[in-house]
Motif scaffolding. Structure first.
Motif, PDB file in Angstrom:
ATOM      1  N   ILE A 112       0.852  -1.169  -0.083  1.00 15.59           N
ATOM      2  CA  ILE A 112      -0.008  -0.129   0.018  1.00 15.59           C
ATOM      3  C   ILE A 112       0.864   1.315   0.002  1.00 15.59           C
ATOM      4  CG2 ILE A 112      -1.807   1.335   1.450  1.00 15.59           C
ATOM      5  CD1 ILE A 112      -2.994  -1.402   0.047  1.00 15.59           C
ATOM      6  N   GLU A 113       0.490   2.381  -0.909  1.00 13.18           N
ATOM      7  CA  GLU A 113       1.170   3.468  -1.032  1.00 13.18           C
ATOM      8  C   GLU A 113       0.134   4.544  -0.552  1.00 13.18           C
ATOM      9  OE1 GLU A 113       3.158   4.199  -4.586  1.00 13.18           O
ATOM     10  OE2 GLU A 113       3.642   2.169  -4.621  1.00 13.18           O
ATOM     11  N   PRO A 114       0.537   5.617  -0.091  1.00 15.89           N
ATOM     12  CA  PRO A 114      -0.247   6.906   0.296  1.00 15.89           C
ATOM     13  C   PRO A 114      -0.785   7.681  -0.997  1.00 15.89           C
ATOM     14  CG  PRO A 114       1.797   7.328   1.152  1.00 15.89           C
ATOM     15  CD  PRO A 114       1.927   6.067   0.357  1.00 15.89           C
ATOM     16  N   LEU A 115      -1.408   7.098  -2.073  1.00 12.62           N
ATOM     17  CA  LEU A 115      -1.750   7.838  -2.943  1.00 12.62           C
ATOM     18  C   LEU A 115      -2.963   8.599  -2.679  1.00 12.62           C
ATOM     19  CD1 LEU A 115      -1.438   5.391  -6.044  1.00 12.62           C
ATOM     20  CD2 LEU A 115       0.110   6.902  -5.159  1.00 12.62           C
ATOM     21  N   GLY A 120      -3.159   6.617   2.842  1.00 13.67           N
ATOM     22  CA  GLY A 120      -2.730   7.406   3.973  1.00 13.67           C
ATOM     23  C   GLY A 120      -2.968   6.747   5.233  1.00 13.67           C
ATOM     24  N   TYR A 121      -3.935   6.137   5.639  1.00 12.49           N
ATOM     25  CA  TYR A 121      -4.006   5.449   6.787  1.00 12.49           C
ATOM     26  C   TYR A 121      -2.976   4.494   7.127  1.00 12.49           C
ATOM     27  CZ  TYR A 121      -9.127   7.233   6.713  1.00 12.49           C
ATOM     28  OH  TYR A 121     -10.022   7.874   7.035  1.00 12.49           O
ATOM     29  N   PHE A 122      -2.263   4.058   5.986  1.00 14.34           N
ATOM     30  CA  PHE A 122      -0.961   3.018   6.363  1.00 14.34           C
ATOM     31  C   PHE A 122       0.340   3.510   6.065  1.00 14.34           C
ATOM     32  CE2 PHE A 122      -5.165   1.132   5.060  1.00 14.34           C
ATOM     33  CZ  PHE A 122      -5.203   0.124   6.031  1.00 14.34           C
ATOM     34  N   SER A 123       0.315   4.789   6.329  1.00 14.16           N
ATOM     35  CA  SER A 123       1.531   5.442   5.773  1.00 14.16           C
ATOM     36  C   SER A 123       2.472   5.438   6.949  1.00 14.16           C
ATOM     37  CB  SER A 123       1.331   6.851   5.357  1.00 14.16           C
ATOM     38  OG  SER A 123       0.894   7.830   6.572  1.00 14.16           O
ATOM     39  N   GLN A 124       2.417   5.132   8.041  1.00 12.90           N
ATOM     40  CA  GLN A 124       3.409   5.372   9.096  1.00 12.90           C
ATOM     41  C   GLN A 124       4.583   4.072   8.790  1.00 12.90           C
ATOM     42  OE1 GLN A 124       1.081   5.238  12.939  1.00 12.90           O
ATOM     43  NE2 GLN A 124       1.636   7.489  13.069  1.00 12.90           N
ATOM     44  N   THR A 201       4.036  11.954   1.084  1.00 14.00           N
ATOM     45  CA  THR A 201       5.178  11.539   2.041  1.00 14.00           C
ATOM     46  C   THR A 201       4.775  11.288   3.592  1.00 14.00           C
ATOM     47  OG1 THR A 201       5.205  13.805   2.924  1.00 14.00           O
ATOM     48  CG2 THR A 201       6.586  13.644   1.015  1.00 14.00           C
ATOM     49  N   PRO A 202       5.437  10.373   4.103  1.00  9.23           N
ATOM     50  CA  PRO A 202       4.778  10.012   5.294  1.00  9.23           C
ATOM     51  C   PRO A 202       4.516  11.268   6.154  1.00  9.23           C
ATOM     52  CG  PRO A 202       6.882   8.708   4.790  1.00  9.23           C
ATOM     53  CD  PRO A 202       6.963   9.858   3.547  1.00  9.23           C
ATOM     54  N   SER A 206       0.823  11.685   7.753  1.00 11.74           N
ATOM     55  CA  SER A 206       0.775  11.302   8.899  1.00 11.74           C
ATOM     56  C   SER A 206      -0.481  11.562   9.886  1.00 11.74           C
ATOM     57  CB  SER A 206       1.889  11.840   9.764  1.00 11.74           C
ATOM     58  OG  SER A 206       1.768  13.282   9.735  1.00 11.74           O
ATOM     59  N   GLY A 207      -1.013  12.618   9.529  1.00 13.14           N
ATOM     60  CA  GLY A 207      -2.403  12.998  10.059  1.00 13.14           C
ATOM     61  C   GLY A 207      -3.674  11.785   9.623  1.00 13.14           C
ATOM     62  N   ARG A 208      -3.551  11.327   8.711  1.00  7.91           N
ATOM     63  CA  ARG A 208      -4.417  10.521   8.123  1.00  7.91           C
ATOM     64  C   ARG A 208      -4.046   9.156   9.095  1.00  7.91           C
ATOM     65  NH1 ARG A 208      -9.221  10.844   5.772  1.00  7.91           N
ATOM     66  NH2 ARG A 208      -8.248  12.606   5.002  1.00  7.91           N
ATOM     67  N   ALA A 209      -2.837   8.612   9.013  1.00  9.23           N
ATOM     68  CA  ALA A 209      -2.590   7.337   9.797  1.00  9.23           C
ATOM     69  C   ALA A 209      -2.937   7.662  11.380  1.00  9.23           C
ATOM     70  CB  ALA A 209      -1.024   7.268   9.667  1.00  9.23           C
ATOM     71  N   ALA A 210      -2.840   8.753  11.875  1.00  6.14           N
ATOM     72  CA  ALA A 210      -3.212   8.869  13.237  1.00  6.14           C
ATOM     73  C   ALA A 210      -4.613   8.682  13.580  1.00  6.14           C
ATOM     74  CB  ALA A 210      -2.956  10.210  13.726  1.00  6.14           C
ATOM     75  N   MET A 211      -5.520   9.063  12.546  1.00  7.99           N
ATOM     76  CA  MET A 211      -6.759   8.949  12.617  1.00  7.99           C
ATOM     77  C   MET A 211      -7.395   7.387  12.765  1.00  7.99           C
ATOM     78  SD  MET A 211      -8.220  11.461   9.677  1.00  7.99           S
ATOM     79  CE  MET A 211     -10.084  11.200   9.684  1.00  7.99           C
ATOM     80  N   LEU A 212      -6.375   6.383  12.175  1.00 14.03           N
ATOM     81  CA  LEU A 212      -7.087   5.081  12.406  1.00 14.03           C
ATOM     82  C   LEU A 212      -6.742   4.758  13.872  1.00 14.03           C
ATOM     83  CD1 LEU A 212      -7.839   2.662  10.507  1.00 14.03           C
ATOM     84  CD2 LEU A 212      -5.416   2.271  10.009  1.00 14.03           C
ATOM     85  N   HIS A 213      -6.051   5.193  14.493  1.00 14.21           N
ATOM     86  CA  HIS A 213      -5.931   5.098  16.110  1.00 14.21           C
ATOM     87  C   HIS A 213      -6.514   5.856  16.671  1.00 14.21           C
ATOM     88  CE1 HIS A 213      -2.510   2.174  15.020  1.00 14.21           C
ATOM     89  NE2 HIS A 213      -2.290   3.061  14.167  1.00 14.21           N
ATOM     90  N   SER A 214      -7.497   6.673  16.418  1.00 12.98           N
ATOM     91  CA  SER A 214      -8.393   7.553  17.032  1.00 12.98           C
ATOM     92  C   SER A 214      -9.579   6.678  17.303  1.00 12.98           C
ATOM     93  CB  SER A 214      -8.706   8.770  16.319  1.00 12.98           C
ATOM     94  OG  SER A 214      -9.724   9.499  17.070  1.00 12.98           O
TER      95      SER A 214
END
Ligand SMILES: [Zn+2]
Length: 239
Positions: A112-115, A120-124, A201-202, A206-214
């Protein structure tokens, strides 16, 4: 037998995943760790995602695969769930589906890439790609190797097979599954454009990735999917 309040989110997850295209006959499964911490609920092997309605549709398995409650056939790929739940105490739910975009992307040796926001959820950290030596992850050694590859991630692509997702609860595992498949689908579409697509870029993602953990985002989004399911006539509540 599990009470309805425990099983309801699990029933809803099966309905949501079916509505979003993750059904494959009777194949694929969602599990929920039981209150005792050392067993889990999973659907019977002879029912499809769209047929899951009540506690009678589930088995409770030990982490060794013994049937502790319920009647009906057991999925052969139960070790996927047991090994993750055994080695990741923070995980409460595991999902395995044969979603076609995830399987196809894995066949291209890509992850997966953050296109788009879904990627973006998996970008970390990169989503691992696991290649099993056989068609089914139906023995504990193969499942342990898969968990080794998963590491601390919430999702993994199974090469030529599908995806494995997990979460602290059913809601998070469900969203990981939905976002991963959509991200994979977009990447396959992007490959056909024959023009360059530049991933975020990561740092940008990164904000999108953080949402998955909210927990609030996860709960709200899962509830929205559950309401959509209810409007379609399947409320996810056990009779
Ligand atoms: Zn499978």
């Amino acid at each position: 037998m599990a009470c309805n309040s425990v099983i309801t989110p699990l029933v809803q997850a099966y309905g949501i995943l079916h509505a979003e295209g993750h059904g494959d006959g009777t194949l694929g499964h969602v599990s929920l760790r039981h209150d005792d911490g050392i067993s889990f609920w999973i659907k019977r092997a002879d029912l499809g995602f769209d047929e899951i309605e009540s506690p009678a549709d589930f088995l409770r398995l030990s982490l060794s695969g013994d049937v502790l409650e319920g009647d009906g056939p057991r999925h052969s790929e139960w070790p996927i769930h047991a090994e993750i739940l055994a080695r990741r105490p923070e995980i409460g739910s595991v999902i395995h589906t044969h979603s076609s975009s995830a399987a196809l992307l894995s066949a291209c040796n890509r992850t997966i890439e953050p296109l788009t926001p879904d990627g973006g959820y998996f970008s970390q950290a990169p989503v691992p790609l696991f290649r099993a030596p056989k068609a089914h992850i139906d023995d504990r050694e193969t499942a342990r190797n898969m968990v080794e590859s998963l590491g601390s991630a919430l999702a993994l692509l199974l090469r030529n097979h599908g995806l494995v997702a997990c979460g602290s609860d059913v809601a998070q595992a469900t969203l990981v599954t939905l976002f991963l498949e959509r991200a994979a689908r977009v990447q396959i579409q992007a490959a056909s454009l024959q023009i360059g697509c530049e991933p975020a870029t990561p740092l940008e993602a990164s904000g999108r990735a953080a949402m998955l953990h909210s927990s609030s985002f996860v709960a709200q989004t899962f509830a929205s999917y559950a309401r959509r399911l209810s409007r379609s006539g399947r409320n996810g509540h056990s009779p």
